[in-house]
Design an enzyme around this catalytic site. Structure first.
Site, PDB file in Angstrom:
ATOM      1  CG  LEU A  87      19.868  18.327  -7.012  1.00 12.51           C
ATOM      2  CD1 LEU A  87      20.191  19.801  -7.141  1.00 12.51           C
ATOM      3  CD2 LEU A  87      18.406  18.147  -6.650  1.00 12.51           C
ATOM      4  CD  GLU A 120      17.263  26.920  -2.978  1.00 13.03           C
ATOM      5  OE1 GLU A 120      18.322  26.352  -2.606  1.00 13.03           O
ATOM      6  OE2 GLU A 120      16.137  26.538  -2.628  1.00 13.03           O
ATOM      7  CE  LYS A 122      24.176  21.166  -8.685  1.00 11.02           C
ATOM      8  NZ  LYS A 122      25.623  20.973  -8.700  1.00 11.02           N
ATOM      9  CG  ASP A 124      31.498  23.939  -8.553  1.00 13.80           C
ATOM     10  OD1 ASP A 124      31.144  22.804  -8.213  1.00 13.80           O
ATOM     11  OD2 ASP A 124      32.345  24.165  -9.429  1.00 13.80           O
ATOM     12  NE  ARG A 143      25.257  13.954  -1.938  1.00 17.70           N
ATOM     13  CZ  ARG A 143      25.619  13.001  -2.786  1.00 17.70           C
ATOM     14  NH1 ARG A 143      26.888  12.739  -2.964  1.00 17.70           N
ATOM     15  NH2 ARG A 143      24.725  12.309  -3.450  1.00 17.70           N
ATOM     16  CE1 TYR A 232      21.696  22.024  -0.278  1.00 19.19           C
ATOM     17  CE2 TYR A 232      23.334  23.744  -0.659  1.00 19.19           C
ATOM     18  CZ  TYR A 232      22.993  22.401  -0.582  1.00 19.19           C
ATOM     19  OH  TYR A 232      23.957  21.454  -0.783  1.00 19.19           O
ATOM     20  CE  LYS A 296      16.805  23.014  -3.524  1.00 21.20           C
ATOM     21  NZ  LYS A 296      17.424  23.495  -2.281  1.00 21.20           N
ATOM     22  CE  LYS A 320      25.525  20.106 -13.626  1.00 14.37           C
ATOM     23  NZ  LYS A 320      26.691  20.268 -12.847  1.00 14.37           N
ATOM     24  CB  CYS A 414      62.676  13.179 -14.581  1.00 18.75           C
ATOM     25  SG  CYS A 414      62.683  14.927 -15.004  1.00 18.75           S
ATOM     26  CB  CYS A 417      67.114  15.080 -15.408  1.00 16.94           C
ATOM     27  SG  CYS A 417      66.256  14.321 -14.031  1.00 16.94           S
ATOM     28  CB  CYS A 432      61.900  14.793 -11.301  1.00 22.25           C
ATOM     29  SG  CYS A 432      63.690  14.692 -11.444  1.00 22.25           S
ATOM     30  CB  CYS A 438      66.148  17.580 -12.611  1.00 24.39           C
ATOM     31  SG  CYS A 438      64.778  17.765 -13.746  1.00 24.39           S
TER      32      CYS A 438
HETATM   33  S1  IVH Z   1      19.439  20.807  -2.993  1.00 24.02           S
HETATM   34  C1  IVH Z   1      18.118  16.349  -2.945  1.00 24.02           C
HETATM   35  N1  IVH Z   1      20.282  23.234  -3.338  1.00 24.02           N
HETATM   36  O1  IVH Z   1      24.330  20.205  -5.631  1.00 24.02           O
HETATM   37  C2  IVH Z   1      19.319  17.129  -3.269  1.00 24.02           C
HETATM   38  N2  IVH Z   1      21.831  21.456  -3.719  1.00 24.02           N
HETATM   39  O2  IVH Z   1      23.578  17.211  -6.926  1.00 24.02           O
HETATM   40  C3  IVH Z   1      19.303  18.341  -2.471  1.00 24.02           C
HETATM   41  N3  IVH Z   1      24.073  22.186  -4.342  1.00 24.02           N
HETATM   42  O3  IVH Z   1      24.836  17.574  -3.374  1.00 24.02           O
HETATM   43  C4  IVH Z   1      20.270  19.294  -2.962  1.00 24.02           C
HETATM   44  N4  IVH Z   1      23.668  24.348  -4.270  1.00 24.02           N
HETATM   45  O4  IVH Z   1      26.156  19.709  -3.081  1.00 24.02           O
HETATM   46  C5  IVH Z   1      20.607  21.930  -3.392  1.00 24.02           C
HETATM   47  N5  IVH Z   1      20.879  25.454  -3.552  1.00 24.02           N
HETATM   48  C6  IVH Z   1      21.213  24.156  -3.614  1.00 24.02           C
HETATM   49  C7  IVH Z   1      22.520  23.712  -3.952  1.00 24.02           C
HETATM   50  C8  IVH Z   1      22.780  22.336  -4.014  1.00 24.02           C
HETATM   51  C9  IVH Z   1      24.594  23.416  -4.482  1.00 24.02           C
HETATM   52  C10 IVH Z   1      24.838  20.915  -4.558  1.00 24.02           C
HETATM   53  C11 IVH Z   1      24.810  19.969  -3.384  1.00 24.02           C
HETATM   54  C12 IVH Z   1      24.193  18.700  -3.886  1.00 24.02           C
HETATM   55  C13 IVH Z   1      24.369  18.828  -5.364  1.00 24.02           C
HETATM   56  C14 IVH Z   1      23.207  18.186  -6.050  1.00 24.02           C
END
Ligand code: IVH
Length: 682
Positions: A87, A120, A122, A124, A143, A232, A296, A320, A414, A417, A432, A438
């Protein structure tokens, strides 16, 4: 066997598999089990028994296969039939407004029209693809670079919220589901804590930890990491028509996938913006890490028309969250040496305030991370406090470079030591090579030896160990036991009484049971659990010291059900430890000094009302500390866990209980008070 009988068995097996998977779904996806643990265990045991007796009905997707499989040599490559894109990012609300305008421009729509979006969280973590053919999970992959990933099917099968079968009437002959494998914040901390205890390098963040866990060649290791997966998206699909992102999420829920409950459909970009902000405001209260929100275009037909530019779709964007990121100067880098010799670069920063705390140092994790982030000494750097705790350097402010900045290079020696530095195959960490003399390693290993989960010597904190080593009072763990009161009294922070107390605690620790001593020795790969297992098996230090590699493998393989390969690595480490002359000398000296070498806590577990039962404690107890209560339960053959699950037998509730109490009530676990606990153990 008579064919009728055979048919009956087959039906029972299939029914059990479906039933167990349904209960996995209730527990791991909906968080709302409908049967007690004991019932579930009964079903599971019956299935294991039948599968063992009738191997002709083997199914790689049986719920019994979720525990992991024999390790692989390497992962096969998988080409994604539709690339997994990434994205583009939006920072702040203006970027989202521009995104909405771009969408309309591309679709030739007037600017005053409303476009429907989904928003949604995002997550991590690590993106994966799950392929279902005729309702059976046949392949899971990472991926990778978006086009080619790795086949991690066996590992993904261990994640209980990923269904192994879809309902028979799913309506799809083929369905490629996309989602994110992640860890809860707590689980991440727990994994790193355990790694620290074992002297293994730490994961820098949740994402690395999730990725490291999914990319284990040994799926039994993955099974232990307690991973989760929110889905998702879709790749290819055949069968039903899907018209929108929202409908897709509904369908995925119906097919029993775990879909994030915070996903929302909104009427226009204005609502999307306000929901993004709402998600930002609750992010700290979520049990998992989110680093933004994904917006989206809801309608699939519009998505299709919009297509992609480069590697990113035009129909989606990642908003973000604003981090409290500050800029400060990286003045210097120092190198810290841990107990097992791991050398970690630490950035010394021009002091700066973040979220009300002054930050002067930040870990740089390891040299690969430094290289990846391209950080130099003298750089101005962006710093944030990750997960509200540890300060993290995001990257350099390249525009501020003057050309005077210096590269951060791994030391060849190190820093403490002076011994040469080594890098082991497959590890990012450098170490080390001088484990014996040490000073940094000596301090850290003595700190480990006296700590709570080892010899538990009260009043012997990290600072005190450092001071004693500094003053030359102790050079190794044996010296602890020859300390005299008179040597301690004159030291800073000590007086007659406190020196006497410390000597008494040291004296008391001599009677500790064997596993504490084994854990205290700091053998690589050996943590508290494994120390207990070794103590229980060998019963006496002498037996462990003279054990052959095969004996050790037997001891750890049998109970831990570890893979042969992993057991061999660990056994090598234990065996080699006891071959070292200096280690033998130290241990023999400890014996002379009167330390107990026998295991008396774990050897003869009495058959009691609580053998085999799992306890969780929450709130303060009147008559015991947590540690004491744990020891009692373990002595009586029970186990103590930190979190409540449906496998918990008793939750013991003291004063001011925490969330574990609520969870226990929700799961219907037996809840008892301190008095009832005392009755149980009497
Ligand atoms: S949609 C076309 N939905 O974010 C891309 N991605 O850079 C479709 N991610 O690689 C991604 N939560 O690892 C989508 N609800 C969500 C997400 C999500 C986390 C991550 C995913 C993706 C990266 C996008």
């Amino acid at each position: 066997m008579d064919p009728k009988e055979k048919e009956k068995i087959k039906n029972e097996i299939e029914k059990l598999r479906k039933e167990i998977e349904y209960h996995n779904y209730r527990y791991y996806v909906l968080d709302s089990p409908v049967i007690p643990d004991s019932e579930y265990d009964k079903l599971f045991r019956r299935l294991v028994e039948l599968e063992k007796k009738y191997p002709e009905f083997y199914d790689p997707n049986s719920p019994t296969q979720r525990v992991g499989a024999p390790p692989l040599e390497k992962f096969e490559k998988v080409t994604h039939s539709i690339p997994m894109l990434s994205l583009s990012n939006a920072f702040g609300e203006n970027d989202l407004i521009e995104f909405d305008e771009r969408v309309k421009r591309f679709l030739d729509l007037p600017f005053n029209i409303d476009i429907e979006y989904t928003v949604e969280p995002k997550i991590d973590g690590l993106a994966v693809e799950l392929v279902y053919e005729n309702n059976v999970f046949v392949r899971g992959s990472t991926r990778g670079d978006g086009y080619v990933g790795e086949d991690v099917t066996l590992n993904l099968k261990t994640i209980k919220s990923i269904p192994l079968y879809l309902p028979e009437n799913s309506g799809f002959s083929l369905l490629e589901v996309r989602g994110e494998v992640y860890l809860d914040k707590k689980q991440f901390l727990k994994i790193n804590e355990e790694r620290e205890k074992k002297g293994l390098p730490l994961f820098a963040n949740q994402r690395n930890c999730a990725a490291g866990s999914v990319r284990q060649l040994d799926s039994k290791e993955t099974a232990k990491r307690n991973l989760k997966c929110f889905v998702y998206g879709v790749g290819r699909y055949e069968g039903r028509k899907i018209h929108s992102q929202w409908e897709l999420l509904e369908i995925l829920k119906e097919l029993r996938f775990k879909v994030n409950p915070l996903a929302k459909k909104v009427k226009n970009i204005k609502e999307a913006i306000s929901y993004c902000k709402e998600l930002d405001s609750i992010r700290d209260s979520l049990p998992y890490e989110i680093d933004g929100a994904v917006v989206k275009v809801n309608d699939f037909e519009l998505q299709q028309k919009l297509g992609a530019v480069g590697r990113s779709p035009r129909w989606a964007i990642a908003y973000k969250f604003e981090e409290e990121v500050v800029i400060t100067k990286l003045n210097d880098v120092i190198f810290q040496v841990g107990r097992t010799g791991i050398i970690t670069p630490v950035a010394i920063l021009e002091p700066v305030q973040i979220k009300g705390v002054t930050v002067k140092k930040a870990t740089l994790h390891n040299f690969e991370d430094v290289k990846y982030k391209d950080i130099k000494i003298g750089d101005y750097v962006y710093v944030k406090r990750a997960g509200d705790v540890i300060p993290e350097i995001v990257g350099p402010v390249k525009e501020k470079r003057t050309g005077e900045e210096k590269d951060i290079l791994p030391p060849e020696k190190c820093p403490v030591c002076g011994a040469p530095v080594i890098k082991e195959e497959g590890e990012v960490a450098i170490r080390c090579s001088n484990n014996l003399t040490c000073r940094a390693q000596i301090v850290r290993s003595i700190q480990h030896f006296v700590s709570k989960n080892c010899m538990d010597i009260e009043g012997f904190g990290d600072r005190i160990v450092e001071m004693f080593v500094e003053k030359g009072l102790i050079k190794n763990i044996c010296d602890i036991y020859t300390l005299k009161k008179e040597q301690i009294i004159p030291l800073e922070g000590f007086a007659e009484k406190s020196a006497e107390n410390l000597i008494n605690s040291i004296e008391k620790s001599k009677n500790n049971t064997l596993w504490r001593l084994i854990n205290g020795l700091g053998i690589r790969h050996v943590g508290e659990q494994l120390a207990k297992q070794l103590a229980k098996h060998f019963k006496h230090m002498d037996n462990l010291m003279s054990a052959s590699k095969e004996d050790i493998i037997k001891a750890i393989y049998k109970e831990n059900a570890k893979t042969k390969k992993k057991s061999t690595i660990i056994a090598d480490s234990i065996y080699n430890f006891f071959q070292s002359e200096i280690n033998i000398k130290i241990i023999n000296r400890l014996k002379e000094l009167g330390l107990n070498f026998e295991e008396y806590e774990l050897v003869e577990k009495k058959e009691s009302k609580i053998s085999g039962k799992t306890f969780v404690f929450t709130g303060a107890l009147n008559n015991f500390t947590r540690e004491e209560a744990k020891n009692i339960v373990e002595k009586l053959g029970g186990k103590v866990s930190n979190s409540v699950s449906k496998k918990t037998n008793f939750v013991v509730v003291g004063k001011d209980p925490g969330s574990k109490y609520e969870k226990a009530k929700k799961l219907g676990v037996t809840i008892i008070n301190e008095e009832e606990f005392m009755k149980l153990i009497s």
